[in-house]
Design a protein around this motif. Structure first.
Motif, PDB file in Angstrom:
ATOM      1  N   ARG A   1       0.857  -1.182   0.000  1.00 16.37           N
ATOM      2  CA  ARG A   1       0.000   0.000   0.000  1.00 16.37           C
ATOM      3  C   ARG A   1       0.896   1.236   0.000  1.00 16.37           C
ATOM      4  O   ARG A   1       1.211   1.788   1.057  1.00 16.37           O
ATOM      5  CB  ARG A   1      -0.913  -0.045   1.225  1.00 16.37           C
TER       6      ARG A   1
ATOM      7  N   TRP B   1       0.537   4.260  -0.489  1.00 16.15           N
ATOM      8  CA  TRP B   1       0.026   5.490   0.125  1.00 16.15           C
ATOM      9  C   TRP B   1       0.287   5.552   1.625  1.00 16.15           C
ATOM     10  O   TRP B   1       0.152   6.594   2.236  1.00 16.15           O
ATOM     11  CB  TRP B   1      -1.460   5.651  -0.148  1.00 16.15           C
ATOM     12  N   GLU B   2       0.694   4.438   2.231  1.00 10.72           N
ATOM     13  CA  GLU B   2       0.942   4.436   3.678  1.00 10.72           C
ATOM     14  C   GLU B   2       2.001   5.456   4.091  1.00 10.72           C
ATOM     15  O   GLU B   2       1.949   5.998   5.182  1.00 10.72           O
ATOM     16  CB  GLU B   2       1.364   3.047   4.157  1.00 10.72           C
ATOM     17  N   ARG B   3       2.955   5.721   3.241  1.00 11.79           N
ATOM     18  CA  ARG B   3       3.990   6.717   3.547  1.00 11.79           C
ATOM     19  C   ARG B   3       3.376   8.085   3.795  1.00 11.79           C
ATOM     20  O   ARG B   3       3.801   8.800   4.674  1.00 11.79           O
ATOM     21  CB  ARG B   3       4.961   6.848   2.379  1.00 11.79           C
ATOM     22  N   TRP B   4       2.404   8.442   2.983  1.00 10.60           N
ATOM     23  CA  TRP B   4       1.819   9.782   3.054  1.00 10.60           C
ATOM     24  C   TRP B   4       0.728   9.885   4.107  1.00 10.60           C
ATOM     25  O   TRP B   4       0.478  10.955   4.645  1.00 10.60           O
ATOM     26  CB  TRP B   4       1.271  10.191   1.688  1.00 10.60           C
ATOM     27  N   THR B   5       0.053   8.782   4.389  1.00  3.27           N
ATOM     28  CA  THR B   5      -1.042   8.808   5.363  1.00  3.27           C
ATOM     29  C   THR B   5      -0.593   8.405   6.765  1.00  3.27           C
ATOM     30  O   THR B   5      -1.391   8.397   7.682  1.00  3.27           O
ATOM     31  CB  THR B   5      -2.174   7.857   4.918  1.00  3.27           C
TER      32      THR B   5
END
Length: 136
Positions: free
Chosen positions: A43, A45-49
């Motif tokens: 996933r 997007w986990e870095r940004w969320t």
């Protein structure tokens, strides 16, 4: 003798699907999966969320690794169905293609048969021997 097996390396932010090599000298991570299953495992997007828990994709890392003096092209599960990992590995002229995967979740399906057929086709196309191991 060297035993190659699948495992997961877990830390506080996620995990790596890996191949480990175990021999008379101990064990070591041999390979980190380049392409886990998008969305269900990887996933990005986990870095940004600031979420945690997903698999890491090591997209351009370790296309070949050495085991017992031989250069192998390792592929874990989903990577066996994707074009990029096998083509990247073949650029390095491996001595063998080594596949591992878990098929226990596919009972009644044909995913393992598809993975085997794909791997056999790549092996024949590039003239590289093939080793396959699945948990079913």
């Amino acid at each position: 003798m060297t035993v190659v097996a699948g495992a997961a390396v877990v830390d506080a932010v996620g995990y790596d699907n890996v191949m480990v090599a175990i021999d008379a000298h101990g064990g070591r991570v041999l390979y980190r999966e380049r392409m886990p299953v998008p969305v269900s495992m990887w996933r990005p997007w986990e870095r940004w969320t600031r979420e945690t828990g997903g698999a890491r994709a090591n997209l351009f890392a370790n296309p070949v690794v050495e085991v017992a003096g031989r250069k192998i092209a390792p592929l874990i599960c989903y990577e066996q169905l994707v074009l990029w990992p096998i083509l990247q590995s073949m650029l390095y002229r491996p001595d063998a293609i080594v596949l591992i995967g878990n098929g226990w979740w596919t009972t009644g399906g044909n995913i393992i048969a598809i993975q085997r057929a794909s791997a056999k086709a790549w092996s024949a196309l590039f003239g590289v021997p093939l080793v396959i191991s699945f948990n079913t």
